[in-house]
Design a protein around this motif. Structure first.
Motif, short mmCIF file in Angstrom:
data_model
loop_
_atom_site.label_atom_id
_atom_site.label_comp_id
_atom_site.label_asym_id
_atom_site.label_seq_id
_atom_site.Cartn_x
_atom_site.Cartn_y
_atom_site.Cartn_z
N PRO A 104 0.76 -1.25 -0.09
CA PRO A 104 -0.06 -0.12 0.23
C PRO A 104 0.71 1.36 -0.08
O PRO A 104 0.39 2.40 0.06
N ILE A 105 2.03 1.15 -0.05
CA ILE A 105 3.12 2.42 -0.23
C ILE A 105 3.91 2.56 -1.35
O ILE A 105 4.42 1.47 -2.09
N VAL A 106 3.53 3.61 -2.18
CA VAL A 106 4.12 4.01 -3.30
C VAL A 106 5.04 5.08 -3.41
O VAL A 106 4.54 6.25 -2.98
N MET A 107 6.23 5.00 -3.46
CA MET A 107 7.32 6.27 -3.61
C MET A 107 7.97 6.27 -4.79
O MET A 107 7.81 5.41 -5.68
N ASN A 108 9.27 6.93 -4.90
CA ASN A 108 9.78 7.27 -5.87
C ASN A 108 11.15 6.37 -5.88
O ASN A 108 11.80 6.02 -6.84
N THR A 109 11.77 5.97 -4.67
CA THR A 109 12.81 5.48 -4.40
C THR A 109 13.05 4.37 -3.57
O THR A 109 12.04 4.34 -2.76
N GLN A 110 13.82 3.43 -3.65
CA GLN A 110 13.71 2.14 -2.94
C GLN A 110 14.19 2.81 -1.45
O GLN A 110 13.57 2.27 -0.32
N GLN A 111 14.94 3.82 -1.58
CA GLN A 111 15.38 4.38 0.01
C GLN A 111 14.20 4.85 0.67
O GLN A 111 14.03 4.94 1.72
N GLN A 112 13.23 5.56 -0.31
CA GLN A 112 11.97 6.08 0.34
C GLN A 112 11.08 5.14 0.97
O GLN A 112 10.35 5.22 1.91
N LEU A 113 10.93 3.88 0.17
CA LEU A 113 10.15 3.06 0.45
C LEU A 113 10.56 2.32 1.61
O LEU A 113 9.92 2.14 2.63
N GLN A 114 11.87 2.15 1.84
CA GLN A 114 12.33 1.26 3.01
C GLN A 114 12.17 2.09 4.42
O GLN A 114 11.90 1.75 5.29
N LEU A 115 12.64 3.43 4.37
CA LEU A 115 12.10 4.43 5.13
C LEU A 115 10.81 4.33 5.80
O LEU A 115 10.69 4.37 6.86
N ALA A 116 9.74 4.33 4.62
CA ALA A 116 8.41 4.27 5.16
C ALA A 116 8.19 3.00 6.18
O ALA A 116 7.43 3.16 7.14
N PHE A 117 8.74 1.89 5.84
CA PHE A 117 8.46 0.65 6.34
C PHE A 117 9.08 0.51 7.76
O PHE A 117 8.73 0.22 9.08
N THR A 118 10.19 1.35 7.76
CA THR A 118 11.16 1.50 9.16
C THR A 118 10.38 2.42 10.05
O THR A 118 9.96 2.17 11.27
#
Length: 304
Positions: free
Chosen positions: A276-290
């Protein structure tokens, strides 16, 4: 004027979502470049309560907008910021998740146990990924409706069409979201913004979308063209993806045709997507789950 050719036709595929809701997915969770700025379209049409009542319990969203359009039954919703409510037949909820929200959506059937609705996901541009969450909840009587001389009916959920504007506003991708009904045997030309990606999702009746090389048949359930009741059977859902042009032509079959017509301006940005999370970079995605694990995911108070 240039006719939009049909790029491809997709049959919605059965899938399970939430806590075990049986639905059909027209597109999503793959390469969605052709649909940019849209990411996913689900058709949750069901007349077996056991197949949908478990609903979509608490889950997060960030970086997208979710658009829920109900045709039968109701969807009750609530979120971690204290917002709650219900949308019923003909209503729309346009939720901008932005920087993050945790919510739940629980469908309930009508008096006959039937549930029918759609959920569309729209991507947010990088500049708005972390904007404050926002809800736009629109009741059915507030949705602009037009009836043309030939009997064609259009409900305008978002955007401007035939000189009327839908109630949802302030959306970055400049989308147009329509519910179109064309009477039996009628041939209808509909304008589409030439810079937009566009698709039609047929959910009642049937007909042909005219292509540069000839009409392309799109059969669906044989139900009355003006019937808002969901069909008992749920096979043969068809999504038609169009190529570029500034108009499309549909020829309604003997039962008429009813479809969603959705278009939007492509964002043409990189997509990093997990659940359910859509960002622009893998780093942003990992930050969201952190942040979800650490309890720092929610950033702002939702604006009503």
């Amino acid at each position: 004027m240039s006719l939009r050719p049909v790029k491809k036709v997709i049959s919605a595929k059965p899938t399970l979502e939430g806590a075990g809701v049986h639905l059909r997915r027209a597109f999503g969770f793959g390469n969605t470049t052709d649909f940019d700025p849209f990411l996913l379209l689900d058709d949750f049409r069901n007349d077996v309560p056991e197949d949908y009542l478990a609903g979509f319990p608490w889950h997060p969203h960030r970086g997208i907008e979710t658009i829920t359009y109900v045709l039968a039954g109701t969807v009750e919703h609530g979120d971690s910021m204290g917002n709650s409510g219900a949308i019923a037949a003909g209503d729309v909820q346009w939720m901008t998740a932005g920087s993050g929200i945790i919510h739940q959506e629980m469908p309930k059937g009508d008096d006959a146990g039937r549930m029918h609705g759609f959920q569309l996901w729209a991507n947010l541009p990088s500049s708005l990924k972390m904007t404050a969450p926002r809800y736009q909840e629109v009741k059915s009587p507030d949705i602009a409706a037009i009836k043309d001389d030939d009997g064609t009916e259009v409900r305008i959920i978002c955007g401007t069409f035939w000189g009327k504007k839908g109630p949802v506003d302030g959306i970055a991708a400049d989308p147009i979201y329509l519910d179109v009904t064309v009477p039996p045997g009628r041939r209808k030309t509909l304008p589409v913004e030439i810079t937009h990606h566009a698709f039609a999702y047929v959910f009642a009746g049937g007909g042909k979308f005219c292509n540069a090389s000839g009409p392309l048949a799109v059969p669906t359930e044989p139900v009355g063209w003006a019937d808002t009741t969901p069909p008992a059977q749920a096979e043969n859902r068809s999504l038609v993806l169009f190529d570029r042009g500034d108009e499309l032509v549909v020829q309604a079959g003997e039962d008429g045709i009813r479809f969603l017509l959705v278009s939007g301006k492509p964002l043409e940005e990189p997509v990093a997507w997990y659940g359910p999370i859509v960002m622009n970079t893998q780093q942003q995605l990992q930050l969201a789950f952190t942040e979800l694990r650490e309890g720092t995911f929610l950033k702002d108070t939702a604006r009503k």
